[in-house]
Design a protein around this motif. Sequence first.
Motif, PDB file in Angstrom:
ATOM      1  N   HIS A  16       0.814  -1.212   0.000  1.00  0.00           N
ATOM      2  CA  HIS A  16       0.000   0.000   0.000  1.00  0.00           C
ATOM      3  C   HIS A  16       0.852   1.268   0.000  1.00  0.00           C
ATOM      4  O   HIS A  16       0.332   2.364  -0.215  1.00  0.00           O
ATOM      5  CB  HIS A  16      -0.935  -0.003   1.205  1.00  0.00           C
ATOM      6  CG  HIS A  16      -1.860  -1.179   1.242  1.00  0.00           C
ATOM      7  ND1 HIS A  16      -2.832  -1.388   0.291  1.00  0.00           N
ATOM      8  CD2 HIS A  16      -1.941  -2.231   2.108  1.00  0.00           C
ATOM      9  CE1 HIS A  16      -3.494  -2.504   0.559  1.00  0.00           C
ATOM     10  NE2 HIS A  16      -2.960  -3.040   1.664  1.00  0.00           N
ATOM     11  N   ASP A  17       2.148   1.136   0.272  1.00  0.00           N
ATOM     12  CA  ASP A  17       3.047   2.284   0.260  1.00  0.00           C
ATOM     13  C   ASP A  17       3.520   2.642  -1.144  1.00  0.00           C
ATOM     14  O   ASP A  17       4.195   3.667  -1.337  1.00  0.00           O
ATOM     15  CB  ASP A  17       4.281   2.008   1.132  1.00  0.00           C
ATOM     16  CG  ASP A  17       3.931   1.875   2.604  1.00  0.00           C
ATOM     17  OD1 ASP A  17       2.847   2.344   3.003  1.00  0.00           O
ATOM     18  OD2 ASP A  17       4.742   1.299   3.350  1.00  0.00           O
ATOM     19  N   VAL A  18       3.190   1.807  -2.116  1.00  0.00           N
ATOM     20  CA  VAL A  18       3.698   1.962  -3.475  1.00  0.00           C
ATOM     21  C   VAL A  18       2.531   2.225  -4.430  1.00  0.00           C
ATOM     22  O   VAL A  18       1.489   1.587  -4.321  1.00  0.00           O
ATOM     23  CB  VAL A  18       4.448   0.685  -3.919  1.00  0.00           C
ATOM     24  CG1 VAL A  18       5.073   0.876  -5.302  1.00  0.00           C
ATOM     25  CG2 VAL A  18       5.506   0.309  -2.898  1.00  0.00           C
ATOM     26  N   PRO A  19       2.684   3.181  -5.355  1.00  0.00           N
ATOM     27  CA  PRO A  19       1.597   3.432  -6.318  1.00  0.00           C
ATOM     28  C   PRO A  19       1.388   2.258  -7.258  1.00  0.00           C
ATOM     29  O   PRO A  19       2.248   1.385  -7.390  1.00  0.00           O
ATOM     30  CB  PRO A  19       2.087   4.679  -7.071  1.00  0.00           C
ATOM     31  CG  PRO A  19       3.555   4.684  -6.899  1.00  0.00           C
ATOM     32  CD  PRO A  19       3.828   4.084  -5.544  1.00  0.00           C
ATOM     33  N   ASP A  20       0.262   2.257  -7.926  1.00  0.00           N
ATOM     34  CA  ASP A  20      -0.068   1.176  -8.851  1.00  0.00           C
ATOM     35  C   ASP A  20       0.600   1.357 -10.204  1.00  0.00           C
ATOM     36  O   ASP A  20       0.889   0.379 -10.898  1.00  0.00           O
ATOM     37  CB  ASP A  20      -1.589   1.106  -9.040  1.00  0.00           C
ATOM     38  CG  ASP A  20      -2.317   0.889  -7.728  1.00  0.00           C
ATOM     39  OD1 ASP A  20      -2.277  -0.245  -7.203  1.00  0.00           O
ATOM     40  OD2 ASP A  20      -2.911   1.858  -7.205  1.00  0.00           O
ATOM     41  N   LYS A 123       4.864  -5.141  -4.823  1.00  0.00           N
ATOM     42  CA  LYS A 123       3.798  -5.392  -5.787  1.00  0.00           C
ATOM     43  C   LYS A 123       4.263  -4.899  -7.158  1.00  0.00           C
ATOM     44  O   LYS A 123       5.117  -4.014  -7.253  1.00  0.00           O
ATOM     45  CB  LYS A 123       2.504  -4.684  -5.385  1.00  0.00           C
ATOM     46  CG  LYS A 123       2.488  -3.178  -5.597  1.00  0.00           C
ATOM     47  CD  LYS A 123       1.119  -2.609  -5.254  1.00  0.00           C
ATOM     48  CE  LYS A 123       1.068  -1.107  -5.455  1.00  0.00           C
ATOM     49  NZ  LYS A 123      -0.220  -0.535  -5.024  1.00  0.00           N
ATOM     50  N   PRO A 124       3.758  -5.476  -8.236  1.00  0.00           N
ATOM     51  CA  PRO A 124       4.169  -5.038  -9.575  1.00  0.00           C
ATOM     52  C   PRO A 124       3.627  -3.648  -9.880  1.00  0.00           C
ATOM     53  O   PRO A 124       2.435  -3.380  -9.729  1.00  0.00           O
ATOM     54  CB  PRO A 124       3.553  -6.097 -10.497  1.00  0.00           C
ATOM     55  CG  PRO A 124       2.390  -6.646  -9.719  1.00  0.00           C
ATOM     56  CD  PRO A 124       2.804  -6.602  -8.276  1.00  0.00           C
ATOM     57  N   GLN A 181      15.205  -5.214 -18.520  1.00  0.00           N
ATOM     58  CA  GLN A 181      15.992  -6.180 -17.750  1.00  0.00           C
ATOM     59  C   GLN A 181      15.422  -6.395 -16.347  1.00  0.00           C
ATOM     60  O   GLN A 181      15.630  -7.444 -15.743  1.00  0.00           O
ATOM     61  CB  GLN A 181      17.443  -5.705 -17.636  1.00  0.00           C
ATOM     62  CG  GLN A 181      18.278  -5.856 -18.889  1.00  0.00           C
ATOM     63  CD  GLN A 181      19.685  -5.326 -18.684  1.00  0.00           C
ATOM     64  OE1 GLN A 181      20.253  -5.400 -17.597  1.00  0.00           O
ATOM     65  NE2 GLN A 181      20.274  -4.771 -19.745  1.00  0.00           N
ATOM     66  N   HIS A 182      14.705  -5.399 -15.834  1.00  0.00           N
ATOM     67  CA  HIS A 182      14.249  -5.446 -14.445  1.00  0.00           C
ATOM     68  C   HIS A 182      12.739  -5.521 -14.276  1.00  0.00           C
ATOM     69  O   HIS A 182      12.264  -5.923 -13.214  1.00  0.00           O
ATOM     70  CB  HIS A 182      14.778  -4.216 -13.690  1.00  0.00           C
ATOM     71  CG  HIS A 182      16.263  -4.195 -13.539  1.00  0.00           C
ATOM     72  ND1 HIS A 182      17.111  -3.791 -14.552  1.00  0.00           N
ATOM     73  CD2 HIS A 182      17.057  -4.548 -12.504  1.00  0.00           C
ATOM     74  CE1 HIS A 182      18.361  -3.894 -14.147  1.00  0.00           C
ATOM     75  NE2 HIS A 182      18.368  -4.345 -12.913  1.00  0.00           N
ATOM     76  N   VAL A 183      12.010  -5.137 -15.313  1.00  0.00           N
ATOM     77  CA  VAL A 183      10.546  -5.092 -15.211  1.00  0.00           C
ATOM     78  C   VAL A 183       9.950  -5.920 -16.350  1.00  0.00           C
ATOM     79  O   VAL A 183      10.342  -5.745 -17.512  1.00  0.00           O
ATOM     80  CB  VAL A 183      10.043  -3.631 -15.308  1.00  0.00           C
ATOM     81  CG1 VAL A 183       8.517  -3.585 -15.198  1.00  0.00           C
ATOM     82  CG2 VAL A 183      10.681  -2.777 -14.219  1.00  0.00           C
TER      83      VAL A 183
END
Length: 324
Positions: A16-20, A123-124, A181-183
Amino acid sequence: MEKQDDQGNWIAQSKHDVPDFMIIGAMKSGTTTLHEMLNRHPDIAIPRGELFFFSQDDIAEHPNFASYDNLGLTGRASSEHYPNWAWYREKQKVATNARLCGEDSTTYLCSKRAITRIAQQPKPVKLIVMLRHPTQRVYSQYWHMVRARRALYSFEDTLRFMPQQLLSRSHYLSQLEWVYQHVPRAQVKVIQFETFIHHPQQVLDDVSDFLEIDRAKFPEDTFTMHENAGQLPRFLTLELIFNRVKRGHDGLSSSHFSKTKSEKRVLRALYRILNPLVNKRPPKMNVATKQYLDMYFQQELEGLDELVGQPLLATWFKSEVSRS
């Protein structure tokens, strides 16, 4: 990977601390307009302005965040305060009644540490990347610097004396290679600026599918939004001279040369009377300069179309390709 990431300081304790989703760049490619359009959807909330949270200590992207004194170059905030998750959570409170929370920070695309940190979150996070003709983007960035009083030289002299300050944000190939490479590709949406300008509803439909929101909920006038022409100083040469003098003065550490904030405001006001801001568009780029930059970027970005699966270079440099 850097030490702070290993320690987990940059990984949120809760999803919940990270935007979607995040609009991560490129600079001067319509990100602000897309931000405002998406923010009009009832299921979306995006904090005002750019947060720069995940790139805040990247000196390559934020040289102005550092200060210099007799002890050397230091961050304006002590590194022990990175990252400030409480501040970041506070910014996202705008999403209280929205289903999705977003963020808009154009430094993320060109900051390897920002992309690495975003990819580590619990979360992604979906990433929206807006790309503009690289030469036109460079020229637009220069005039943004003029408006922000950060330009010290003419456009051509800036390219001569500090080329990376303008060119680096258009190095889309290496930037997107790092992103992929990361996402996972399914979490990345690449939008061509020129398509967005001419077909905004089509682009918003695509973005709605990407974010899984109901496109019918956008207000009808959303698709006619546009940014107003910015103001520029009446006399460019005088502005550049003033900026160089001001930069040198600000760098003086001696208290003998220091001025109070009120004194600085008075000086800025007096100067602006001498060289007022007026509504006008930048002049056209020098033809030879444009041809030189176009040739540079065609070579620098070779392989971009195959990487993203879109005919970006083929569209941007269509006339050049047809003559070759």
